[in-house]
Design a protein around this motif. Structure first.
Motif, mmCIF file in Angstrom:
data_model
loop_
_atom_site.group_PDB
_atom_site.id
_atom_site.type_symbol
_atom_site.label_atom_id
_atom_site.label_comp_id
_atom_site.label_asym_id
_atom_site.label_seq_id
_atom_site.Cartn_x
_atom_site.Cartn_y
_atom_site.Cartn_z
ATOM 1 N N PRO A 184 0.809 -1.223 0.000
ATOM 2 C CA PRO A 184 0.000 0.000 0.000
ATOM 3 C C PRO A 184 0.840 1.270 0.000
ATOM 4 O O PRO A 184 0.450 2.283 -0.584
ATOM 5 C CB PRO A 184 -0.819 -0.119 1.294
ATOM 6 N N LEU A 185 2.016 1.223 0.648
ATOM 7 C CA LEU A 185 2.893 2.387 0.655
ATOM 8 C C LEU A 185 3.455 2.653 -0.736
ATOM 9 O O LEU A 185 3.573 3.809 -1.171
ATOM 10 C CB LEU A 185 4.044 2.179 1.653
ATOM 11 N N GLN A 186 3.814 1.585 -1.425
ATOM 12 C CA GLN A 186 4.307 1.724 -2.798
ATOM 13 C C GLN A 186 3.244 2.382 -3.680
ATOM 14 O O GLN A 186 3.549 3.265 -4.490
ATOM 15 C CB GLN A 186 4.682 0.354 -3.351
ATOM 16 N N GLU A 187 1.995 1.960 -3.502
ATOM 17 C CA GLU A 187 0.921 2.537 -4.308
ATOM 18 C C GLU A 187 0.614 3.972 -3.891
ATOM 19 O O GLU A 187 0.256 4.802 -4.734
ATOM 20 C CB GLU A 187 -0.323 1.659 -4.207
ATOM 21 N N ALA A 188 0.763 4.282 -2.600
ATOM 22 C CA ALA A 188 0.602 5.664 -2.150
ATOM 23 C C ALA A 188 1.703 6.542 -2.737
ATOM 24 O O ALA A 188 1.464 7.698 -3.104
ATOM 25 C CB ALA A 188 0.629 5.724 -0.622
ATOM 26 N N GLY A 192 0.290 9.552 -8.075
ATOM 27 C CA GLY A 192 0.231 10.558 -9.129
ATOM 28 C C GLY A 192 0.463 9.970 -10.502
ATOM 29 O O GLY A 192 -0.310 10.229 -11.450
ATOM 30 N N GLU A 193 1.489 9.156 -10.638
ATOM 31 C CA GLU A 193 1.805 8.530 -11.921
ATOM 32 C C GLU A 193 0.716 7.544 -12.321
ATOM 33 O O GLU A 193 0.344 7.457 -13.490
ATOM 34 C CB GLU A 193 3.163 7.826 -11.835
ATOM 35 N N ASP A 194 0.210 6.789 -11.342
ATOM 36 C CA ASP A 194 -0.853 5.821 -11.635
ATOM 37 C C ASP A 194 -2.122 6.524 -12.109
ATOM 38 O O ASP A 194 -2.812 6.048 -13.020
ATOM 39 C CB ASP A 194 -1.157 4.972 -10.395
ATOM 40 N N ARG A 195 -2.435 7.659 -11.492
ATOM 41 C CA ARG A 195 -3.631 8.403 -11.901
ATOM 42 C C ARG A 195 -3.482 8.932 -13.329
ATOM 43 O O ARG A 195 -4.439 8.928 -14.114
ATOM 44 C CB ARG A 195 -3.878 9.557 -10.936
ATOM 45 N N ASN A 196 -2.272 9.360 -13.683
ATOM 46 C CA ASN A 196 -2.039 9.920 -15.016
ATOM 47 C C ASN A 196 -2.221 8.887 -16.122
ATOM 48 O O ASN A 196 -2.609 9.236 -17.244
ATOM 49 C CB ASN A 196 -0.631 10.509 -15.101
ATOM 50 N N VAL A 197 -1.925 7.612 -15.799
ATOM 51 C CA VAL A 197 -2.027 6.572 -16.838
ATOM 52 C C VAL A 197 -3.312 5.762 -16.708
ATOM 53 O O VAL A 197 -3.519 4.793 -17.429
ATOM 54 C CB VAL A 197 -0.807 5.620 -16.789
ATOM 55 N N ALA A 199 -4.342 3.903 -14.139
ATOM 56 C CA ALA A 199 -4.232 2.642 -13.401
ATOM 57 C C ALA A 199 -5.210 2.641 -12.222
ATOM 58 O O ALA A 199 -5.586 3.686 -11.694
ATOM 59 C CB ALA A 199 -2.809 2.447 -12.901
ATOM 60 N N ILE A 200 -5.621 1.451 -11.820
ATOM 61 C CA ILE A 200 -6.521 1.290 -10.675
ATOM 62 C C ILE A 200 -5.742 0.591 -9.565
ATOM 63 O O ILE A 200 -5.353 -0.569 -9.687
ATOM 64 C CB ILE A 200 -7.765 0.462 -11.055
ATOM 65 N N THR A 201 -5.505 1.310 -8.474
ATOM 66 C CA THR A 201 -4.769 0.756 -7.342
ATOM 67 C C THR A 201 -5.531 1.067 -6.053
ATOM 68 O O THR A 201 -6.531 1.790 -6.058
ATOM 69 C CB THR A 201 -3.352 1.370 -7.251
ATOM 70 N N ASN A 202 -5.031 0.543 -4.945
ATOM 71 C CA ASN A 202 -5.645 0.847 -3.650
ATOM 72 C C ASN A 202 -5.654 2.349 -3.392
ATOM 73 O O ASN A 202 -6.643 2.906 -2.908
ATOM 74 C CB ASN A 202 -4.878 0.139 -2.530
ATOM 75 N N ALA A 203 -4.533 3.014 -3.707
ATOM 76 C CA ALA A 203 -4.419 4.448 -3.451
ATOM 77 C C ALA A 203 -5.350 5.263 -4.340
ATOM 78 O O ALA A 203 -5.831 6.319 -3.934
ATOM 79 C CB ALA A 203 -2.973 4.893 -3.642
ATOM 80 N N ILE A 204 -5.615 4.783 -5.542
ATOM 81 C CA ILE A 204 -6.528 5.481 -6.446
ATOM 82 C C ILE A 204 -7.968 5.309 -5.974
ATOM 83 O O ILE A 204 -8.752 6.257 -5.936
ATOM 84 C CB ILE A 204 -6.388 4.950 -7.883
ATOM 85 N N VAL A 205 -8.334 4.097 -5.589
ATOM 86 C CA VAL A 205 -9.716 3.796 -5.200
ATOM 87 C C VAL A 205 -10.047 4.352 -3.815
ATOM 88 O O VAL A 205 -11.099 4.977 -3.608
ATOM 89 C CB VAL A 205 -9.971 2.273 -5.241
#
Length: 291
Positions: A184-188, A192-197, A199-205
């Motif tokens: 979860p820390l890695q996804e936190a 920003g980068e995941d949101r730009n592309v 991606a659906i992760t724990n931090a995004i959801v």
């Protein structure tokens, strides 16, 4: 000459530091089960270490291939150079499964239970990374796979000299919790980068802060579990000092990261710090077994 250059580039794209760090779990599992050391056991251990390294390298390169095909951000600088080196996603995929084939070939010379566990690790990696399965982009499930993966990595080494028993599983769960807590820390960190592309992760959801807190909760669980392992007799009793000393330091560093603002820089610094604690815990566990 061109093929040789591309092969060198493919080897450069391996996340060497991450692969080596992940060898800690199977090597500790090996040490927990090795018993009296002999020349034959050392030879078998060397073969196992090579096979384990190739297996983990496959897991990481497959994960990078999946991101490469979907134009997601890459996990190391070498991956960013692949486009300019005329190395296609297909070639990276072939390279990744070549690493897996070489690993499983070596595992054929080791106990069958190790081969089964190595196959399970590979299957877990494929289900996590492959775009058609996409467990990597499935919140909660992705973290659960890290929990299972950490357990399997430990058992992979433990099974080299000992049958997989309840002791191995219970100790291995500590490593599973360690793997799961970091996810979860890695996804936190990468939100920003995941949101730009897209991606659906724990931090995004669930949000960056809840994801960060989830990591801290799992870290807390991990330290409590280590304390239980020591007091239950599965680990030497003096190991109980480790969570008592390391836990407040770990949490204080987490609070500092939050107070400075959760971003890639502060979370990366936090990760680098707590990895020092992990190294200390791993070293003490190793010394407690061999002494």
């Amino acid at each position: 000459m061109a093929r040789s250059s591309q092969l060198v580039q493919l080897f450069r794209c391996i996340r060497w530091a991450d692969v080596l760090i992940l060898q800690g779990a199977p090597i500790l599992g090996l040490v927990f089960s090795i018993g009296p050391i002999t020349a034959t056991k050392l030879l078998v251990s060397s073969l196992f270490t090579t096979a384990s390294f190739l297996l983990v390298a496959h897991v990481f390169t497959l994960n990078d291939w999946a991101d490469y095909t979907r134009c997601f951000h890459h996990s190391n600088r070498a991956m960013l150079q692949l486009e300019g080196e005329n190395i296609t996603p297909r070639r990276l995929l072939v390279f990744s499964f070549t690493l897996l084939a070489a690993s499983l070939l070596l595992f054929l010379f080791l106990p069958g239970r190790c081969l089964l566990l190595a196959t399970a690790v590979a299957a877990l990696g494929i289900s996590y990374s492959h775009p058609s399965l996409n467990a990597k982009r499935t919140p909660i499930v992705s973290t659960l796979l890290h929990l299972i993966g950490g357990l399997l990595y430990f058992l992979l080494g433990y099974a080299l000299f000992s049958p997989t028993d309840s002791r191995g599983v219970l100790i291995g769960l500590f490593f599973g919790l360690a793997f799961a807590a970091g996810h979860p820390l890695q996804e936190a960190r990468d939100v920003g980068e995941d949101r730009n592309v897209g991606a659906i992760t724990n931090a995004i959801v669930f949000g960056q802060f809840p994801s960060f807190v989830a990591g801290l909760v799992l870290f807390t669980t991990q330290y409590l579990y280590l304390l239980w392992l020591a007091w239950s007799g599965l680990l030497p009793r003096f190991i109980s000092v480790l969570p008592i000393v390391c836990f407040p330091i770990h949490m204080w560093w987490g609070v500092q990261a939050f107070c400075r603002g959760l971003n890639s820089e502060t979370i990366t610094r936090f990760e680098n710090r707590y990895r020092i604690l992990y190294a200390i815990i791993g070293l003490v566990l190793l010394l407690s077994i061999v002494s």
